[in-house]
Design an enzyme around this catalytic site. Structure first.
Site, mmCIF file in Angstrom:
data_model
loop_
_atom_site.group_PDB
_atom_site.id
_atom_site.type_symbol
_atom_site.label_atom_id
_atom_site.label_comp_id
_atom_site.label_asym_id
_atom_site.label_seq_id
_atom_site.Cartn_x
_atom_site.Cartn_y
_atom_site.Cartn_z
ATOM 1 N N SER A 190 0.873 -1.177 0.000
ATOM 2 C CA SER A 190 0.000 0.000 0.000
ATOM 3 C C SER A 190 0.905 1.221 0.000
ATOM 4 C CB SER A 190 -0.865 0.005 1.269
ATOM 5 O OG SER A 190 -1.323 1.313 1.560
ATOM 6 N N TYR B 125 -1.176 -1.327 10.204
ATOM 7 C CA TYR B 125 -1.335 -1.599 8.762
ATOM 8 C C TYR B 125 -0.090 -1.121 8.013
ATOM 9 C CZ TYR B 125 -3.563 -1.485 4.098
ATOM 10 O OH TYR B 125 -3.873 -1.676 2.774
HETATM 11 P P1 NAP Z 1 -11.371 -5.880 0.376
HETATM 12 O O1 NAP Z 1 -12.307 -5.450 -0.677
HETATM 13 O O2 NAP Z 1 -11.650 -5.554 1.801
HETATM 14 O O3 NAP Z 1 -11.100 -7.438 0.218
HETATM 15 C C1 NAP Z 1 -10.166 -8.067 1.033
HETATM 16 C C2 NAP Z 1 -10.166 -9.530 0.704
HETATM 17 O O4 NAP Z 1 -9.156 -10.153 1.533
HETATM 18 C C3 NAP Z 1 -11.484 -10.197 0.986
HETATM 19 O O5 NAP Z 1 -11.843 -10.946 -0.145
HETATM 20 C C4 NAP Z 1 -11.194 -11.110 2.181
HETATM 21 O O6 NAP Z 1 -11.840 -12.366 2.118
HETATM 22 C C5 NAP Z 1 -9.712 -11.349 2.023
HETATM 23 N N1 NAP Z 1 -9.088 -11.731 3.290
HETATM 24 C C6 NAP Z 1 -8.838 -10.967 4.369
HETATM 25 N N2 NAP Z 1 -8.238 -11.688 5.326
HETATM 26 C C7 NAP Z 1 -8.096 -12.932 4.823
HETATM 27 C C8 NAP Z 1 -7.546 -14.146 5.323
HETATM 28 N N3 NAP Z 1 -7.000 -14.207 6.554
HETATM 29 N N4 NAP Z 1 -7.576 -15.254 4.543
HETATM 30 C C9 NAP Z 1 -8.104 -15.208 3.294
HETATM 31 N N5 NAP Z 1 -8.645 -14.088 2.772
HETATM 32 C C10 NAP Z 1 -8.651 -12.975 3.533
HETATM 33 O O7 NAP Z 1 -9.901 -5.251 0.133
HETATM 34 P P2 NAP Z 1 -9.218 -4.728 -1.214
HETATM 35 O O8 NAP Z 1 -9.366 -3.264 -1.229
HETATM 36 O O9 NAP Z 1 -9.628 -5.508 -2.369
HETATM 37 O O10 NAP Z 1 -7.683 -5.017 -0.827
HETATM 38 C C11 NAP Z 1 -6.917 -6.034 -1.439
HETATM 39 C C12 NAP Z 1 -5.461 -5.812 -1.071
HETATM 40 O O11 NAP Z 1 -5.035 -4.520 -1.536
HETATM 41 C C13 NAP Z 1 -5.204 -5.807 0.443
HETATM 42 O O12 NAP Z 1 -3.979 -6.424 0.732
HETATM 43 C C14 NAP Z 1 -5.146 -4.322 0.772
HETATM 44 O O13 NAP Z 1 -4.414 -4.078 1.942
HETATM 45 C C15 NAP Z 1 -4.487 -3.772 -0.473
HETATM 46 N N6 NAP Z 1 -4.751 -2.340 -0.696
HETATM 47 C C16 NAP Z 1 -6.015 -1.872 -0.838
HETATM 48 C C17 NAP Z 1 -6.208 -0.496 -1.027
HETATM 49 C C18 NAP Z 1 -7.577 0.118 -1.194
HETATM 50 O O14 NAP Z 1 -7.681 1.348 -1.150
HETATM 51 N N7 NAP Z 1 -8.644 -0.660 -1.381
HETATM 52 C C19 NAP Z 1 -5.112 0.365 -1.072
HETATM 53 C C20 NAP Z 1 -3.832 -0.175 -0.924
HETATM 54 C C21 NAP Z 1 -3.655 -1.521 -0.741
HETATM 55 P P3 NAP Z 1 -13.365 -12.676 2.590
HETATM 56 O O15 NAP Z 1 -14.235 -11.647 1.954
HETATM 57 O O16 NAP Z 1 -13.620 -14.063 2.102
HETATM 58 O O17 NAP Z 1 -13.362 -12.590 4.095
#
Ligand code: NAP
Length: 255
Positions: free
Chosen positions: A150, A163
């Site tokens: 991130s 985080y």
């Molecule tokens: P999201 O929509 O909240 O989705 C997160 C996903 O991670 C969900 O599908 C969840 O699964 C899964 N997950 C969480 N803990 C888990 C575990 N212990 N085992 C298996 N699956 C798990 O988040 P996102 O925005 O798509 O983020 C994806 C990645 O990008 C993350 O690493 C996040 O930190 C990074 N990121 C996001 C942003 C942003 O602004 N969105 C910015 C920078 C980085 P379930 O639904 O099945 O529980």
């Protein structure tokens, strides 16, 4: 994998594991890799129905896909995920450590349990999945590992100290591992997005979102497809000279 596959399906014959692929960025990555011809294991923790929808979307693109439930922050479940993937599709050439969680709050209010939860999901899980997948990749002398960090892992984010620590840790993990496994034909890279419109931003108000978009030179929040586009590029056989890098698709917010 057939490295000389047709350009439209450059990952044909390949196999990818994407953690946390039921929703958000992981979902977009899984679909994008399936469109490129990979067989995709769609990992989820609790979103079973959404994971099946992701699988359906992958199948519609003509590829193969399988949903596998596993909490990847638990050693035995991370190992079982990789075992299930190998059983179904053979050696994985691609691992995308995408699963993650975010929480906001002051460090002084952070419990040890909350700290552990953040570190386990964002840093320990990539270690566990990578450790499980590496023997297979080393045997094949080929692999593409992409870790989701991130911008907070680069700059640090106020009220997101655990985080930021986990996402900074995954950057060092990436750089060190790239050196360790480069001689085995395995690349390891980090994708460090800025704000991307997913459930992870659901705690932000419409005004907050508008302010971030305003501060972003490109003038908008990112989409999951913006991130999937870069991840897909890094998984390509031709991306073999890119390793140990941190690439931040963030619309110019952090340079
Ligand atoms: P999201 O929509 O909240 O989705 C997160 C996903 O991670 C969900 O599908 C969840 O699964 C899964 N997950 C969480 N803990 C888990 C575990 N212990 N085992 C298996 N699956 C798990 O988040 P996102 O925005 O798509 O983020 C994806 C990645 O990008 C993350 O690493 C996040 O930190 C990074 N990121 C996001 C942003 C942003 O602004 N969105 C910015 C920078 C980085 P379930 O639904 O099945 O529980």
């Amino acid at each position: 994998m057939n490295h000389s596959s047709l350009q439209s399906k450059p990952l044909a014959g390949g196999h990818a594991i994407v953690t946390g692929a039921a929703r958000g960025i992981g979902r977009a990555i899984a679909i994008s890799l399936a469109e490129a011809g990979a067989s995709v294991v769609v990992n989820y923790k609790s979103s079973a129905a959404a994971a099946e929808e992701t699988v359906e979307a992958c199948l519609r693109s003509g590829g193969q896909a399988l949903a596998v439930q596993a909490d990847v922050s638990r050693p035995e479940q991370a190992a079982q995920l990789v075992e299930a993937a190998v059983r179904r599709f053979g050696t994985p050439q691609i691992l995308v450590n995408n699963a993650g969680i975010a929480r906001t709050g002051l460090l002084i209010d952070t419990s040890v349990e909350a700290w552990d939860e953040l570190i386990d999901a964002n840093l320990k899980a990539p270690f566990l999945c990578t450790r499980a997948v590496l023997p297979h990749m080393i045997r094949e002398q080929y692999g593409r590992i992409i870790n989701l960090s991130s911008i907070w892992g680069i700059t640090g984010g106020s009220c997101e100290v655990p985080y930021s620590a986990a996402k900074g840790g995954i950057i060092s993990f990436t750089k060190a591992l790239a050196k360790e496994v480069g001689p085995s034909g395995i690349t390891v890279n980090c994708v460090a997005p800025g704000a991307v419109m997913t459930d992870m931003l659901s705690n932000l108000s419409a005004e907050d979102i508008a302010r971030i978009a305003d501060e972003t030179p490109i003038g908008r929040i990112g989409t999951p497809d913006d991130i999937a586009h870069l991840v897909r590029f890094l998984t390509m056989p031709a991306s073999s000279f890119i390793t140990g890098q941190v690439i931040s698709p963030n619309g110019g917010l952090v340079t």
